[in-house]
Design a protein around this motif. Sequence first.
Motif, short mmCIF file in Angstrom:
data_model
loop_
_atom_site.label_atom_id
_atom_site.label_comp_id
_atom_site.label_asym_id
_atom_site.label_seq_id
_atom_site.Cartn_x
_atom_site.Cartn_y
_atom_site.Cartn_z
N PHE A 75 0.83 -1.20 0.00
CA PHE A 75 0.00 0.00 0.00
C PHE A 75 0.87 1.26 0.00
O PHE A 75 0.60 2.22 -0.73
N GLN A 76 1.91 1.25 0.80
CA GLN A 76 2.80 2.40 0.86
C GLN A 76 3.49 2.62 -0.50
O GLN A 76 3.58 3.75 -0.98
N ARG A 77 3.94 1.53 -1.11
CA ARG A 77 4.68 1.64 -2.37
C ARG A 77 3.75 1.98 -3.53
O ARG A 77 4.05 2.88 -4.33
N ILE A 78 2.61 1.27 -3.62
CA ILE A 78 1.72 1.45 -4.78
C ILE A 78 0.68 2.54 -4.53
O ILE A 78 0.52 3.46 -5.34
N GLY A 79 -0.04 2.42 -3.41
CA GLY A 79 -1.11 3.37 -3.13
C GLY A 79 -0.60 4.78 -2.88
O GLY A 79 -1.05 5.74 -3.51
N VAL A 80 0.36 4.88 -1.98
CA VAL A 80 0.90 6.20 -1.61
C VAL A 80 1.91 6.68 -2.64
O VAL A 80 1.88 7.82 -3.08
N GLY A 81 2.81 5.78 -3.06
CA GLY A 81 3.91 6.19 -3.93
C GLY A 81 3.57 6.36 -5.39
O GLY A 81 4.10 7.24 -6.07
N ILE A 82 2.67 5.51 -5.91
CA ILE A 82 2.33 5.56 -7.34
C ILE A 82 0.97 6.21 -7.59
O ILE A 82 0.86 7.14 -8.38
N ILE A 83 -0.08 5.71 -6.92
CA ILE A 83 -1.44 6.16 -7.24
C ILE A 83 -1.70 7.58 -6.76
O ILE A 83 -2.17 8.43 -7.54
N ASN A 84 -1.43 7.88 -5.49
CA ASN A 84 -1.78 9.20 -4.96
C ASN A 84 -1.27 10.37 -5.81
O ASN A 84 -2.02 11.31 -6.06
N PRO A 85 -0.02 10.34 -6.29
CA PRO A 85 0.45 11.47 -7.11
C PRO A 85 -0.28 11.60 -8.45
O PRO A 85 -0.25 12.66 -9.07
N LEU A 86 -0.95 10.53 -8.89
CA LEU A 86 -1.67 10.57 -10.17
C LEU A 86 -3.11 11.06 -10.01
O LEU A 86 -3.81 11.25 -11.01
N LEU A 87 -3.55 11.26 -8.77
CA LEU A 87 -4.94 11.62 -8.52
C LEU A 87 -5.14 13.12 -8.43
O LEU A 87 -4.33 13.84 -7.84
#
Length: 104
Positions: A75-87
């Motif tokens: 979650f930290q790597r994908i959710g926070v690191g990848i997805i959040n900046p794309l939202l």
Amino acid sequence: MENSQLFVIAHYFSRQGMGDKVNDALRLLAEATRNEPENITYAFFRSTEDDDCFVIVETYRCPEGLELHRQTEHFQRIGVGIINPLLERKEVKSVLTHADAPRS
């Protein structure tokens, strides 16, 4: 609370044109999340009307399941690191329910 489940419904709105990247990252996040001991279901859906809009539906065995999920490496790597900046924005709501609630 005994015999309860936590339902989480999230709406993700990606920045314009970032829907494919969010979709790919959600696929990875879903796969990893489904292996968490407290997770019952994790599904996501992409709007047919707007490629940048997603709905995520998650179910956990207990309220703590969501917090444990948020602390995982994936979650930290994908959710926070990848997805959040794309939202552009996101809306997340959770509801604690009785696992044995009668159906109407």
